[in-house]
Design a protein around this motif. Structure first.
Motif, PDB file in Angstrom:
ATOM      1  N   PRO A 197       0.801  -1.227   0.000  1.00  0.00           N
ATOM      2  CA  PRO A 197       0.000   0.000   0.000  1.00  0.00           C
ATOM      3  C   PRO A 197       0.832   1.273   0.000  1.00  0.00           C
ATOM      4  CG  PRO A 197      -0.086  -1.082   2.148  1.00  0.00           C
ATOM      5  CD  PRO A 197       0.582  -2.034   1.206  1.00  0.00           C
ATOM      6  N   ASP A 198       2.122   1.196   0.343  1.00  0.00           N
ATOM      7  CA  ASP A 198       2.973   2.391   0.329  1.00  0.00           C
ATOM      8  C   ASP A 198       3.290   2.856  -1.086  1.00  0.00           C
ATOM      9  OD1 ASP A 198       3.972   2.512   3.388  1.00  0.00           O
ATOM     10  OD2 ASP A 198       3.908   0.439   2.722  1.00  0.00           O
ATOM     11  N   THR A 199       3.305   1.908  -2.037  1.00  0.00           N
ATOM     12  CA  THR A 199       3.674   2.256  -3.418  1.00  0.00           C
ATOM     13  C   THR A 199       2.691   1.630  -4.417  1.00  0.00           C
ATOM     14  OG1 THR A 199       5.217   0.377  -3.393  1.00  0.00           O
ATOM     15  CG2 THR A 199       6.137   2.564  -2.921  1.00  0.00           C
ATOM     16  N   PRO A 200       1.415   2.006  -4.354  1.00  0.00           N
ATOM     17  CA  PRO A 200       0.431   1.365  -5.225  1.00  0.00           C
ATOM     18  C   PRO A 200       0.523   1.788  -6.679  1.00  0.00           C
ATOM     19  CG  PRO A 200      -0.586   3.130  -3.977  1.00  0.00           C
ATOM     20  CD  PRO A 200       0.803   2.974  -3.433  1.00  0.00           C
ATOM     21  N   TRP A 201       0.954   3.030  -6.931  1.00  0.00           N
ATOM     22  CA  TRP A 201       0.955   3.513  -8.315  1.00  0.00           C
ATOM     23  C   TRP A 201       1.946   2.756  -9.198  1.00  0.00           C
ATOM     24  CZ3 TRP A 201       0.973   9.498  -7.229  1.00  0.00           C
ATOM     25  CH2 TRP A 201      -0.318   9.898  -6.866  1.00  0.00           C
ATOM     26  N   ALA A 202       3.069   2.328  -8.626  1.00  0.00           N
ATOM     27  CA  ALA A 202       4.060   1.604  -9.427  1.00  0.00           C
ATOM     28  C   ALA A 202       3.435   0.384 -10.085  1.00  0.00           C
ATOM     29  CB  ALA A 202       5.235   1.179  -8.538  1.00  0.00           C
ATOM     30  N   ALA A 203       2.459  -0.228  -9.417  1.00  0.00           N
ATOM     31  CA  ALA A 203       1.747  -1.373  -9.990  1.00  0.00           C
ATOM     32  C   ALA A 203       0.524  -0.936 -10.781  1.00  0.00           C
ATOM     33  CB  ALA A 203       1.329  -2.333  -8.881  1.00  0.00           C
ATOM     34  N   ALA A 204      -0.227   0.045 -10.251  1.00  0.00           N
ATOM     35  CA  ALA A 204      -1.464   0.457 -10.909  1.00  0.00           C
ATOM     36  C   ALA A 204      -1.215   1.023 -12.296  1.00  0.00           C
ATOM     37  CB  ALA A 204      -2.186   1.490 -10.049  1.00  0.00           C
ATOM     38  N   LEU A 205      -0.137   1.755 -12.475  1.00  0.00           N
ATOM     39  CA  LEU A 205       0.161   2.314 -13.787  1.00  0.00           C
ATOM     40  C   LEU A 205       0.552   1.231 -14.778  1.00  0.00           C
ATOM     41  CD1 LEU A 205       1.964   5.604 -12.789  1.00  0.00           C
ATOM     42  CD2 LEU A 205      -0.293   5.334 -13.803  1.00  0.00           C
ATOM     43  N   VAL A 206       1.194   0.184 -14.290  1.00  0.00           N
ATOM     44  CA  VAL A 206       1.482  -0.960 -15.164  1.00  0.00           C
ATOM     45  C   VAL A 206       0.169  -1.606 -15.603  1.00  0.00           C
ATOM     46  CG1 VAL A 206       2.538  -3.255 -15.270  1.00  0.00           C
ATOM     47  CG2 VAL A 206       3.750  -1.368 -14.160  1.00  0.00           C
ATOM     48  N   GLY A 207      -0.779  -1.700 -14.683  1.00  0.00           N
ATOM     49  CA  GLY A 207      -2.092  -2.233 -15.037  1.00  0.00           C
ATOM     50  C   GLY A 207      -2.765  -1.414 -16.111  1.00  0.00           C
ATOM     51  N   LYS A 208      -2.628  -0.094 -16.030  1.00  0.00           N
ATOM     52  CA  LYS A 208      -3.224   0.779 -17.040  1.00  0.00           C
ATOM     53  C   LYS A 208      -2.599   0.540 -18.418  1.00  0.00           C
ATOM     54  CE  LYS A 208      -4.371   5.678 -17.776  1.00  0.00           C
ATOM     55  NZ  LYS A 208      -5.826   5.429 -17.951  1.00  0.00           N
ATOM     56  N   VAL A 209      -1.278   0.391 -18.447  1.00  0.00           N
ATOM     57  CA  VAL A 209      -0.589   0.110 -19.708  1.00  0.00           C
ATOM     58  C   VAL A 209      -1.025  -1.245 -20.272  1.00  0.00           C
ATOM     59  CG1 VAL A 209       1.673  -0.347 -20.739  1.00  0.00           C
ATOM     60  CG2 VAL A 209       1.378   1.582 -19.192  1.00  0.00           C
ATOM     61  N   ILE A 210      -1.118  -2.251 -19.406  1.00  0.00           N
ATOM     62  CA  ILE A 210      -1.533  -3.582 -19.844  1.00  0.00           C
ATOM     63  C   ILE A 210      -2.916  -3.528 -20.481  1.00  0.00           C
ATOM     64  CG2 ILE A 210      -2.254  -5.863 -19.012  1.00  0.00           C
ATOM     65  CD1 ILE A 210       0.026  -5.576 -16.911  1.00  0.00           C
ATOM     66  N   ALA A 211      -3.833  -2.827 -19.826  1.00  0.00           N
ATOM     67  CA  ALA A 211      -5.217  -2.781 -20.306  1.00  0.00           C
ATOM     68  C   ALA A 211      -5.354  -2.000 -21.598  1.00  0.00           C
ATOM     69  CB  ALA A 211      -6.112  -2.173 -19.230  1.00  0.00           C
ATOM     70  N   GLU A 212      -4.555  -0.959 -21.776  1.00  0.00           N
ATOM     71  CA  GLU A 212      -4.777  -0.041 -22.896  1.00  0.00           C
ATOM     72  C   GLU A 212      -3.763  -0.146 -24.023  1.00  0.00           C
ATOM     73  OE1 GLU A 212      -7.001   3.368 -20.162  1.00  0.00           O
ATOM     74  OE2 GLU A 212      -5.141   3.871 -21.216  1.00  0.00           O
ATOM     75  N   GLU A 213      -2.628  -0.810 -23.785  1.00  0.00           N
ATOM     76  CA  GLU A 213      -1.582  -0.791 -24.809  1.00  0.00           C
ATOM     77  C   GLU A 213      -0.991  -2.157 -25.124  1.00  0.00           C
ATOM     78  OE1 GLU A 213       1.284   2.375 -24.719  1.00  0.00           O
ATOM     79  OE2 GLU A 213       0.107   3.504 -23.269  1.00  0.00           O
ATOM     80  N   THR A 214      -1.580  -3.233 -24.628  1.00  0.00           N
ATOM     81  CA  THR A 214      -1.050  -4.566 -24.947  1.00  0.00           C
ATOM     82  C   THR A 214      -2.185  -5.503 -25.353  1.00  0.00           C
ATOM     83  OG1 THR A 214      -1.263  -5.678 -22.791  1.00  0.00           O
ATOM     84  CG2 THR A 214       0.635  -4.210 -23.080  1.00  0.00           C
ATOM     85  N   ASP A 215      -1.785  -6.647 -25.894  1.00  0.00           N
ATOM     86  CA  ASP A 215      -2.735  -7.691 -26.280  1.00  0.00           C
ATOM     87  C   ASP A 215      -2.833  -8.793 -25.227  1.00  0.00           C
ATOM     88  OD1 ASP A 215      -3.275  -6.458 -28.763  1.00  0.00           O
ATOM     89  OD2 ASP A 215      -1.452  -7.340 -29.629  1.00  0.00           O
ATOM     90  N   ILE A 216      -2.320  -8.542 -24.032  1.00  0.00           N
ATOM     91  CA  ILE A 216      -2.406  -9.540 -22.964  1.00  0.00           C
ATOM     92  C   ILE A 216      -3.878  -9.816 -22.681  1.00  0.00           C
ATOM     93  CG2 ILE A 216      -1.901 -10.015 -20.538  1.00  0.00           C
ATOM     94  CD1 ILE A 216       0.606  -8.258 -20.874  1.00  0.00           C
ATOM     95  N   PRO A 217      -4.320 -11.071 -22.760  1.00  0.00           N
ATOM     96  CA  PRO A 217      -5.748 -11.386 -22.617  1.00  0.00           C
ATOM     97  C   PRO A 217      -6.301 -11.031 -21.243  1.00  0.00           C
ATOM     98  CG  PRO A 217      -4.566 -13.214 -23.628  1.00  0.00           C
ATOM     99  CD  PRO A 217      -3.527 -12.264 -23.122  1.00  0.00           C
TER     100      PRO A 217
END
Length: 489
Positions: A186-206
């Motif tokens: 919980p101290d560093t949530p954005w480091a993961a959340a922003l990766v999630g945003k990239v995965i959802a919007e810029e990759t073909d990962i199912p």
């Protein structure tokens, strides 16, 4: 796509960016104590949905069998993240408090580029091996060995090197064909959340292959470890929490990988350049304010040169720049939180209670009235049985200890519940080799050698963990082994 922190208050579940059922929580800059923005606060229901999505993605798609597609997706993710590297760098300095110079290495660019190593491995790995023909019980049989993905991986990660540790789990787990539920600190949530945003919007990962649940609820880690739909838990954090994770995972007898604490020794032999070695030990313990499990925090020096080593090391520590991680000259940034600063300061008081001397540092730096800073500190005058020597402090605190002869140095280095990393400095190759062979630890740097690399397995002996991360060994942590036998014709 913007990667502004204000856009980071979403979970990634089943391919969709969704709000946390618990609302949001504040993300704080450890260098200024200012609120940077907010992150999604996931709940047990969100974690349940993420596990369900990962289970369905593994059981109901070809993800685990299509090696080429997985490799393409990992390279796609790497390239998309590199396209945002400057934004990610600013975020990492602000959220993590990581000094700028580290973002060119283990705090950002190194881990992102390492995704390419695991993509290559997915394509080049020997997924099937012919074991030849044998005649067990007189029956001619042709055997083959198959390597397959474990299934659903629960990844629980800490705050100190979030990109490094998140990708050290995501890279090999995905390359091996698993699906993943990531629960970051919980101290560093954005480091993961922003990766999630990239995965959802810029990759073909199912959808469902990667799910990311940020949360202030530490109970979600236990939920992930206990759930029977999860096949493997990969945890990095404290040894105490690792025990709890292992106990929770034992209920369903799932595989467990643990990368835990360290109290690593920096050994300076009597034929080494003492000034150079002690100065490097000082620099190392201040890197990212000492918030690294593999950082060397016990400096072992020859007894006959102890006073000289104390003086040289204290001078080196006093000259290290402490301050804003955004400034290019900063080596020692802030601790992650007021709670962590309080913990480190309690150990400094304990050092004095145990009879130690604070040679330099020992408190908060002058002129830094805001931010969770602690001055680089050297403690002398304690034995290896002192708590400040045996316990992981996780701050810019170095303890200096004398030894008499190489065997005594090995004995002191091994007199620890941990065995994660270490360093040896000396000029006689045979003596150095004996010390390297004698120290029970997972990684060792000799005379400044760097072991950190995508292809180098990382992990520890004793209470520093179970298993290895990175390299082929780390990749194989996420695989099962199946032997298939056919009648020989």
């Amino acid at each position: 796509m913007s990667l502004r922190p204000v856009d980071s208050s979403a979970l990634l579940i089943d391919g969709k960016l969704v709000p946390g059922s618990g609302g949001t929580f504040a993300v704080t800059d450890p260098a200024t104590e200012e609120v940077l923005g907010r992150a999604a606060d996931g709940t047990a229901a969100d974690m349940d949905a993420a596990i369900d999505a990962a289970r369905r993605a593994f059981d109901g798609t070809d993800w685990s069998r299509d090696h080429a597609f997985r490799a393409r997706c990992l390279r796609q993710l790497r390239d998309a993240l590199l396209g945002h590297v400057d934004e990610l760098r600013e975020l990492t300095m602000a959220e993590v408090g990581a000094p700028r110079f580290l973002t060119a290495g283990a705090q950002l660019e190194g881990p992102v580029n390492d995704l390419g190593y695991f993509a290559d491995l997915a394509e080049s790995y020997s997924w099937e091996t012919d074991l030849g023909t044998a005649t067990p019980m007189g029956i001619p049989t042709r055997r083959s060995l198959h390597k397959e993905a474990v299934g659903v991986v629960g990844a629980i990660t800490p705050w100190n090197f979030p990109h490094q540790i998140n990708f050290a789990k995501l890279g090999p787990a995905l390359a091996a064909g698993n699906t993943v539920v990531l629960k970051p600190a919980p101290d560093t949530p954005w480091a993961a959340a922003l990766v999630g945003k990239v995965i959802a919007e810029e990759t073909d990962i199912p959808a469902g292959v990667i799910n990311i649940v940020t949360s202030t609820d530490h109970g979600l880690g236990a939920q992930l470890a206990e759930d029977p739909r999860v096949d493997l838990i990969s945890f990095t954090g404290s040894t105490a929490t690792g025990r709890s994770v292992m106990a929770a995972a034992a209920q369903t007898l799932k595989k467990v990988f643990l990368e835990l604490g360290g109290k690593s020794a920096f050994i300076v032999l009597d034929d080494a350049d003492l000034a150079t070695a002690c100065s490097i030990a000082a620099f190392t313990v201040c890197t990212h304010a000492g918030q690294g499990c593999a950082i060397t925090t016990r400096l072992l020096v020859p007894r006959e040169r102890y006073d000289e080593a104390v003086r040289v090391t204290a001078n080196a520590l006093s000259g290290i720049t402490v301050g804003d991680p955004r400034e290019r000259g900063t080596v020692c940034g802030p601790l992650i939180s007021a709670k962590q600063r309080d913990r480190v300061e309690s150990y400094l008081r304990l050092a004095v209670e145990e009879g130690g001397t604070i040679e330099c540092g020992g408190g908060r730096p002058e002129g830094l009235d805001r931010g969770f800073f602690v001055s680089p500190t050297l403690i002398s005058g304690v034995g290896n049985d002192a708590r400040v020597v045996q316990e992981e402090i996780f701050g810019p605190v170095l303890v200096i200890l004398p030894f008499v002869g190489d065997e005594d140095a090995i004995r002191i280095a091994n007199d620890s519940p941990y065995g994660l990393s270490g360093a040896v400095w000396g000029t006689d190759p045979e003596r150095v080799a004996r010390v390297v062979a004698g120290v029970r630890t997972g990684t060792l740097g000799v005379n400044g050698g760097i072991w950190y690399s995508a292809d180098a397995p990382f992990g520890g002996y004793k209470q520093s963990g179970i298993g290895r991360e990175m390299g082929v060994a780390g990749f194989e942590e996420y695989l099962e082994t199946k032997v298939v036998a056919y009648p020989a014709t």
